[in-house]
Scaffold this active site. Structure first.
Site, PDB file in Angstrom:
ATOM      1  N   HIS A 115      64.776 -10.577 -29.627  1.00 39.82           N
ATOM      2  CA  HIS A 115      63.791 -11.273 -30.458  1.00 39.82           C
ATOM      3  C   HIS A 115      64.160 -12.750 -30.592  1.00 39.82           C
ATOM      4  O   HIS A 115      65.339 -13.116 -30.601  1.00 39.82           O
ATOM      5  CB  HIS A 115      63.707 -10.626 -31.841  1.00 39.82           C
ATOM      6  CG  HIS A 115      62.548 -11.117 -32.637  1.00 39.82           C
ATOM      7  ND1 HIS A 115      62.592 -12.279 -33.383  1.00 39.82           N
ATOM      8  CD2 HIS A 115      61.294 -10.616 -32.803  1.00 39.82           C
ATOM      9  CE1 HIS A 115      61.425 -12.465 -33.969  1.00 39.82           C
ATOM     10  NE2 HIS A 115      60.617 -11.486 -33.625  1.00 39.82           N
ATOM     11  N   GLU A 165      55.815 -12.589 -27.106  1.00 41.57           N
ATOM     12  CA  GLU A 165      55.722 -13.319 -28.374  1.00 41.57           C
ATOM     13  C   GLU A 165      56.070 -14.784 -28.130  1.00 41.57           C
ATOM     14  O   GLU A 165      57.252 -15.154 -28.191  1.00 41.57           O
ATOM     15  CB  GLU A 165      56.692 -12.732 -29.401  1.00 41.57           C
ATOM     16  CG  GLU A 165      56.395 -11.324 -29.844  1.00 41.57           C
ATOM     17  CD  GLU A 165      57.270 -10.918 -31.020  1.00 41.57           C
ATOM     18  OE1 GLU A 165      56.738 -10.725 -32.117  1.00 41.57           O
ATOM     19  OE2 GLU A 165      58.498 -10.807 -30.840  1.00 41.57           O
TER      20      GLU A 165
END
Length: 257
Positions: free
Chosen positions: A100, A168
């Site tokens: 992430h 993302e």
């Protein structure tokens, strides 16, 4: 594939008691959600490590998958503070979120660490949830080049198995609006092509995260296989809205096939 995936990361927004209530509230809704119970919509949740066990208990008897927000790239041993992929799998988790943007930015995680975590997850039978995305806003073709390079790096030396790729763009995380539909389409198509070219990644999915919310799946159609939600999903009713949208998309895909 006709299945549509909806994921939720709780990050560390909820304390233990609040998270437990949220699990119960969501579980009550998904038990009567036909698309989730039938498998047409795949729902996964990544809570904090301490919340993994109560999440698994709350979703017992449902197809909802629970995972960790991170995983160690090391084996069992003298690695204080780490949680191994083998232990996550042992308790019943089936997903490991890896790479992430916050892990990269706040804790300096490298592409090499992302790859080692991916290898560890697949070796333990977990599905890696690979978070991928460019840091700065740029042209879609350039963003696609960055995303595919990150994907290939993460999968270097990894055992065969399905992965879920969460595209993302870092500049869209926490933003008021997601990246534009055309931008997402270009990058998602490139990521899917890279996965399709790898026979070891059969059944893999590309989902979009970064200010994702209602209406996005409808607007993107077949460009993505689902969405990865953040704070929007803190309201269980809002989460069901996206599950309903995912169910409609899954039905359309099923009819087309």
């Amino acid at each position: 594939m006709s299945q549509v995936t909806v994921g939720v990361s709780l990050k560390t927004y909820f304390g233990h008691e609040r998270a437990t209530r949220w699990f119960d509230e969501v579980a009550a809704r998904v038990r009567v959600h036909d698309a989730v119970t039938s498998g047409a919509v795949e729902l996964f949740i990544t809570p904090t490590y301490l919340q993994v066990l109560p999440a698994l208990a709350a979703f017992t008897g449902t197809p909802v998958r629970v995972g960790g927000q991170d995983v160690s790239g090391e084996p069992a041993g003298a690695f204080t503070g780490e949680v191994t992929a083998a232990e996550l799998a042992e308790v019943g988790a089936s997903i490991a979120e890896i790479g992430h943007a916050e892990r990269r930015r706040l804790y300096g995680e490298t592409e090499e660490q992302t790859a080692s975590k991916t290898r560890a997850a697949l070796d333990a039978g977990l599905t890696p949830l690979l978070c991928i995305g460019e840091t700065e806003r740029q042209q879609p073709a350039d963003a696609a080049h960055v995303a595919v390079a990150q994907l290939q790096s993460a999968l270097d030396g990894a055992a065969p198995g399905r992965v879920i790729v969460a595209y993302e763009p870092v500049w869209a995380i926490g933003a008021p609006e997601p990246a534009g539909h055309d931008h997402i389409r270009v990058v998602a198509v490139a990521l899917r092509a890279a996965l399709d070219a790898d026979p070891a990644r059969t059944g893999s999915s590309v989902i979009y995260g970064g200010a994702a919310g209602p209406g996005l799946l409808t607007g993107l159609g077949d460009a993505v296989d689902g969405v990865f939600l953040g704070r929007f999903a803190h309201d269980p009713v809002a989460l069901v809205t996206v599950l309903d949208e995912a169910a409609q998309l899954a039905a359309l895909r099923g009819d087309a096939s």
